[in-house]
Design an enzyme around this catalytic site. Structure first.
Site, PDB file in Angstrom:
ATOM      1  N   SER A 134      -3.448   5.384  16.118  1.00  0.00           N
ATOM      2  CA  SER A 134      -4.533   5.866  15.121  1.00  0.00           C
ATOM      3  C   SER A 134      -5.530   6.909  15.606  1.00  0.00           C
ATOM      4  CB  SER A 134      -5.011   4.591  14.233  1.00  0.00           C
ATOM      5  OG  SER A 134      -5.128   4.896  13.038  1.00  0.00           O
ATOM      6  N   ASP A 137       3.244   3.889   6.328  1.00  0.00           N
ATOM      7  CA  ASP A 137       2.012   4.202   6.734  1.00  0.00           C
ATOM      8  C   ASP A 137       1.274   4.821   5.211  1.00  0.00           C
ATOM      9  OD1 ASP A 137      -0.491   4.859   7.604  1.00  0.00           O
ATOM     10  OD2 ASP A 137       0.477   5.236   9.415  1.00  0.00           O
ATOM     11  N   HIS A 167       0.442   0.456   8.415  1.00  0.00           N
ATOM     12  CA  HIS A 167      -0.261   0.788   9.461  1.00  0.00           C
ATOM     13  C   HIS A 167      -1.008  -0.032  10.717  1.00  0.00           C
ATOM     14  CE1 HIS A 167      -2.550   4.250  11.674  1.00  0.00           C
ATOM     15  NE2 HIS A 167      -3.682   3.437  11.606  1.00  0.00           N
TER      16      HIS A 167
END
Ligand SMILES: *[C@@H]1O[C@H](CO)[C@@H](O)[C@H](O)[C@H]1NC(C)=O
Ligand SMILES: *[C@@H]1O[C@H](CO)[C@@H](O)[C@H](O)[C@H]1NC(C)=O
Ligand SMILES: *[C@@H]1O[C@H](CO)[C@@H](O)[C@H](O)[C@H]1NC(C)=O
Length: 288
Positions: A96, A209, A265
């Site tokens: 991320s 996501d 995610h």
């Protein structure tokens, strides 16, 4: 005394011939290194004896949101440069926001040198979607005063916020992403040289996501300027065709790799159902 000397020599020989290159983990926003603990365990179970450095920036969660990204990159640099186990180089898995911190380290320092760069679900080409950090006033600032100096300096995600309806403002004011993606008029050749020097770059995004928007940003895909209707894949962007960062160089020499997942995610480095993606698409890159 003699026994101790022999023991120490054996110990240092053992560490020199340790089979695996060390791996560094860089966590995402709104978390600390503990979010990467399960991933660390998966690596150590698969590659016994491997050295894993699970980096945390500052105090973790709060600093991941409120510390200037450029400063976070400096902190990452300080941590890896002060660890003697990493002195001969390492592979890195960024997750991320951590994909950007670790990539910027390669572009700006790359000392010690990164071998394989693995970027899981990062806002590589930018982020444009809330709720993002799930703190209402922060998310509000991201969508409104994004490019004011004060917000740029104090809210990390604002530094990789890319509003497709405000591209000139983004290019002028983004104090991080526009720079590390070499989008400005003056290209930094060092950034390109350093990215081109990687053995491999491996990029992922998840079809499920809802945090990274657009999710394809994980592969450097992004909205066309001025609309959010469709995604322009990396290979159709100037970023690629003009090779601003060396991504085309990597691709044309077989060193740029992609995969997708179906994980939520935050589950990627944590939940057992995501481990198969680690095993199939990341583990092979940690074995050399
Ligand atoms: C390019 O990046 C390097 C590393 O951060 C920096 O030292 C250098 O000043 C930059 N060059 C330009 C032209 O901005
Ligand atoms: C990466 O960039 C730095 C300058 O910031 C340079 O000293 C170094 O040699 C570069 N490394 C590679 C592998 O290109
Ligand atoms: C992972 O690899 C195994 C063995 O090649 C394969 O059977 C499986 O479908 C792969 N799973 C995913 C999610 O790619």
């Amino acid at each position: 005394m003699r026994f101790l000397a022999v023991f120490l020599i054996l110990l240092s020989v053992a560490s020199i011939i340790s089979a695996y290159r060390p791996v560094v983990l860089m966590h995402g926003v709104t978390t600390g290194s503990s979010a990467m603990n399960n991933l660390e365990k998966w690596i150590q179970e698969a590659l016994p004896g491997i050295y894993v450095k699970n980096v945390e920036i500052g105090n973790g969660k709060l600093d991941s949101i409120f510390m200037d990204m450029n400063q976070q990159v400096e902190e990452f640099k300080n941590v890896v440069q002060s660890d003697p186990n990493l002195a001969n180089g390492f592979n890195v898995i960024g997750f991320s926001q951590g994909t950007l911190i670790s990539r910027a380290f390669i572009e700006r320092f790359n000392e010690p040198k990164v071998n394989n760069y693995i970027g899981w679900n990062g806002p590589q080409a930018g982020q444009f979607g809330t709720p993002f950090v799930n703190i209402q006033w922060v998310d509000k600032l991201l969508t409104t005063l994004t490019y004011s100096d004060h917000v740029q300096d104090n809210i990390a995600p604002a530094e990789y916020w890319k509003n497709p309806f405000k591209i000139p403002e983004y290019l002028e004011k983004s104090i991080f992403l526009a720079d590390i993606n070499n989008e400005g008029e003056a290209k930094n050749q060092t950034y390109k040289d350093n990215i081109s020097s990687l053995s491999n770059m491996i990029l992922s995004y998840s079809i499920n996501d809802k945090t990274i928007v657009p999710k394809e940003s994980g592969w450097f895909g992004f909205y066309a300027d001025g609309n959010t209707d469709n995604i322009v894949p990396l290979q159709q962007q100037d970023q690629y065709t003009q090779d601003w960062l060396g991504l085309r160089t990597l691709d044309e020499s077989g060193r740029l790799h992609f995969f997708t997942t179906d994980c939520t995610h935050k589950d990627h480095p944590i939940e057992d159902y995501c481990k198969i993606y680690f095993t199939n698409y990341t583990l092979p890159w940690l074995q050399n």
